[in-house]
Design an enzyme around this catalytic site. Structure first.
Site, mmCIF file in Angstrom:
data_model
loop_
_atom_site.group_PDB
_atom_site.id
_atom_site.type_symbol
_atom_site.label_atom_id
_atom_site.label_comp_id
_atom_site.label_asym_id
_atom_site.label_seq_id
_atom_site.Cartn_x
_atom_site.Cartn_y
_atom_site.Cartn_z
ATOM 1 N N ARG A 96 0.833 -1.214 0.000
ATOM 2 C CA ARG A 96 0.000 0.000 0.000
ATOM 3 C C ARG A 96 0.864 1.260 0.000
ATOM 4 O O ARG A 96 0.935 1.983 -0.985
ATOM 5 C CB ARG A 96 -0.950 -0.008 1.216
ATOM 6 C CG ARG A 96 -2.048 1.070 1.150
ATOM 7 C CD ARG A 96 -1.617 2.465 1.548
ATOM 8 N NE ARG A 96 -1.140 2.570 2.926
ATOM 9 C CZ ARG A 96 -0.663 3.678 3.448
ATOM 10 N NH1 ARG A 96 -0.568 4.794 2.712
ATOM 11 N NH2 ARG A 96 -0.216 3.703 4.693
ATOM 12 N N CYS B 137 5.472 9.968 0.109
ATOM 13 C CA CYS B 137 4.180 10.593 0.374
ATOM 14 C C CYS B 137 3.826 11.502 -0.796
ATOM 15 O O CYS B 137 4.586 12.427 -1.116
ATOM 16 C CB CYS B 137 4.222 11.411 1.665
ATOM 17 S SG CYS B 137 2.688 12.311 2.007
#
Length: 305
Positions: free
Chosen positions: A15, A240
């Site tokens: 993920r 991110c």
């Protein structure tokens, strides 16, 4: 040095790793990756995300992946869930554990979720109630617990405020994320000193990105303070999307080498993690960032001479 005898690794590569990759893996490859990880001895794998595909297109096949993997009975297969629509899809796919997320930094929360911190709590509360009604555990990610790309250093008191609220809501575990990888051991110590005055160490996992090469040092500091759960990603994958310059998570295989050599048990087999890292390296068409994979690559090249 006082250290725990056993540590739990929580694999987030499928993920948190894949969501930031430019290469979009085929559904079958994601399924194969999770199946390989399921053979390593890990007991927790975060498989995917139910964030809207508009924002994370790399994981648009979340339902298909969760439904296709070969599940092992002793492994928790988790997924990131942003809201009630995401929860409905996650429950449809029979997710084992739900992860919700927000930031300690107001600016990062606005960039990542498009809401203020106070506006985020009711949404997460709704997801948590729904997940608990379905008899699922809920994990809460707090991002930017040490530094923010917009606000700089984050005071531990800000992290404590979000932690208090999430635990009051009934979240089972908090994952504390150094999202942009700026933290050093002294800052980790200050953060954990503040939190561990109020809450036991078992409430927390640490989630370090290795942007500046300090993730393993920060993990050693966390171990010394009683933390026994750590997020990691095979190959050091990740980053991110809303934190420019942030590199991947601490590599599972590098963390495993550290823990193995320190005599701390994990139940995870390094060689099998390296097999999974090799698989994802080939599918992404690039070398992954971990030190252990670089060594394995060199050894393979030498054996072919």
């Amino acid at each position: 040095m006082q250290l725990p005898k056993h540590v739990t690794l929580k694999e987030v590569g499928p993920r948190d790793g894949l969501q930031n990759e430019k290469t979009h893996l085929a559904t079958a490859d994601k399924v194969q990756l999770v199946n390989l990880l399921s053979q390593t001895g890990l007991n927790y794998i975060e498989v995917t995300s139910f964030v809207h595909p508009k924002w994370i297109p790399q994981l648009a096949d979340a339902v298909e992946v969760l439904q296709a993997i070969k599940r092992q009975k002793d492994i928790t297969y988790a997924a990131l869930v942003p809201n009630m629509r995401g929860l409905e899809r996650a429950l449809q796919a029979e997710v084992d554990e739900v992860s919700v997320f927000m930031s300690a930094s107001e600016s990062h929360n606005q960039s990542n979720i498009n809401k203020s911190i106070n506006e985020t709590f009711p949404i997460l509360q709704e997801v948590m109630v729904g997940a608990k009604a379905a008899h699922k555990n809920v994990r809460g990610y707090i991002s930017t617990v040490i530094g923010c790309p917009y606000e700089g250093y984050i005071q531990p008191e800000k992290v404590l405020r979000v932690t208090e609220k999430l635990l009051e809501m009934g979240v089972d575990e908090i994952s504390l994320g150094d999202t942009i990888g700026v933290g050093v051991p002294t800052q980790v110590e200050s953060l954990l000193e503040e939190l561990l005055k109020r809450y036991p160490a078992e409430n927390f996992a640490m989630h370090f990105h290795d942007t500046r090469g300090t993730a393993l040092a920060n993990i050693v500091q966390s171990l010394k303070m009683g933390i026994t759960k750590f997020d990691s990603a095979l190959g050091g994958l990740g980053g991110c999307p809303y934190a420019k310059g942030a590199s991947g998570n601490v590599a599972t295989e590098d963390l495993l080498y550290l823990l193995d050599e320190m005599g701390i048990k994990t139940g995870v087999e390094l060689n099998k993690v390296l097999e999974a890292a090799l698989f994802i390296e080939q599918k992404l068409g690039k070398a992954v960032a971990s030190k252990q994979m670089a060594i394995a690559r060199n050894e393979r090249s030498a054996s072919q001479l």
